[in-house]
Scaffold this motif. Sequence first.
Motif, short mmCIF file in Angstrom:
data_model
loop_
_atom_site.label_atom_id
_atom_site.label_comp_id
_atom_site.label_asym_id
_atom_site.label_seq_id
_atom_site.Cartn_x
_atom_site.Cartn_y
_atom_site.Cartn_z
N TYR A 25 48.13 35.75 37.20
CA TYR A 25 47.35 34.52 37.27
C TYR A 25 45.85 34.81 37.20
O TYR A 25 45.40 35.91 37.50
CB TYR A 25 47.68 33.75 38.56
N ARG A 26 45.11 33.79 36.75
CA ARG A 26 43.65 33.92 36.64
C ARG A 26 43.02 33.82 38.02
O ARG A 26 43.31 32.90 38.78
CB ARG A 26 43.06 32.82 35.76
N ASP A 27 42.17 34.79 38.34
CA ASP A 27 41.38 34.77 39.57
C ASP A 27 39.94 35.03 39.14
O ASP A 27 39.55 36.19 38.95
CB ASP A 27 41.87 35.83 40.54
N ASP A 29 37.34 35.78 36.70
CA ASP A 29 37.37 36.37 35.35
C ASP A 29 38.38 37.49 35.20
O ASP A 29 38.37 38.23 34.23
CB ASP A 29 35.97 36.86 34.96
N LYS A 30 39.29 37.63 36.20
CA LYS A 30 40.30 38.69 36.15
C LYS A 30 41.69 38.09 36.16
O LYS A 30 41.90 36.97 36.58
CB LYS A 30 40.16 39.61 37.38
N ILE A 31 42.64 38.88 35.70
CA ILE A 31 44.05 38.53 35.83
C ILE A 31 44.61 39.39 36.96
O ILE A 31 44.53 40.61 36.91
CB ILE A 31 44.85 38.80 34.53
N LYS A 32 45.15 38.74 37.98
CA LYS A 32 45.80 39.45 39.08
C LYS A 32 47.30 39.29 38.95
O LYS A 32 47.77 38.29 38.42
CB LYS A 32 45.36 38.89 40.43
N GLU A 33 48.04 40.28 39.42
CA GLU A 33 49.49 40.21 39.39
C GLU A 33 50.04 40.42 40.80
O GLU A 33 49.60 41.32 41.51
CB GLU A 33 50.06 41.27 38.45
N ARG A 53 46.87 28.01 36.54
CA ARG A 53 46.22 29.33 36.52
C ARG A 53 47.19 30.46 36.24
O ARG A 53 46.78 31.62 36.09
CB ARG A 53 45.47 29.57 37.82
N VAL A 55 49.16 32.85 34.09
CA VAL A 55 49.00 33.35 32.72
C VAL A 55 50.33 33.86 32.19
O VAL A 55 50.66 33.66 31.02
CB VAL A 55 47.92 34.46 32.66
N LYS A 67 51.07 32.24 28.70
CA LYS A 67 50.20 31.12 28.33
C LYS A 67 49.40 31.52 27.09
O LYS A 67 48.73 32.53 27.07
CB LYS A 67 49.26 30.82 29.48
N ARG A 69 46.41 30.73 24.45
CA ARG A 69 45.12 30.02 24.42
C ARG A 69 44.82 29.56 23.03
O ARG A 69 45.14 30.06 22.06
CB ARG A 69 44.00 30.92 24.91
#
Length: 69
Positions: A25-27, A29-33, A53, A55, A67, A69
């Motif tokens: 998910y977007r956090d 400007d980063k993608i966290k898992e 949020r 991804v 997701k 874009r």
Amino acid sequence: MKGALREIISKAIYSDDPSLYFIGYRDFDKIKELPLLQFMKESDNLNLIPITRIVYIRKDNKILYHKHR
């Protein structure tokens, strides 16, 4: 797409082994898992981190949702 995401999450929790699922998910400007159950806890069942949020969702190494874009 929100319906498909909810369906994947519901199936993972109630019909499968949720420990095999991971949410990206977007956090900012980063993608966290996070593992699915940890994500659900931290997001307060999608109240604090909205479904928009998310991804990707993966099970093991297979991407079940991504997701575009």
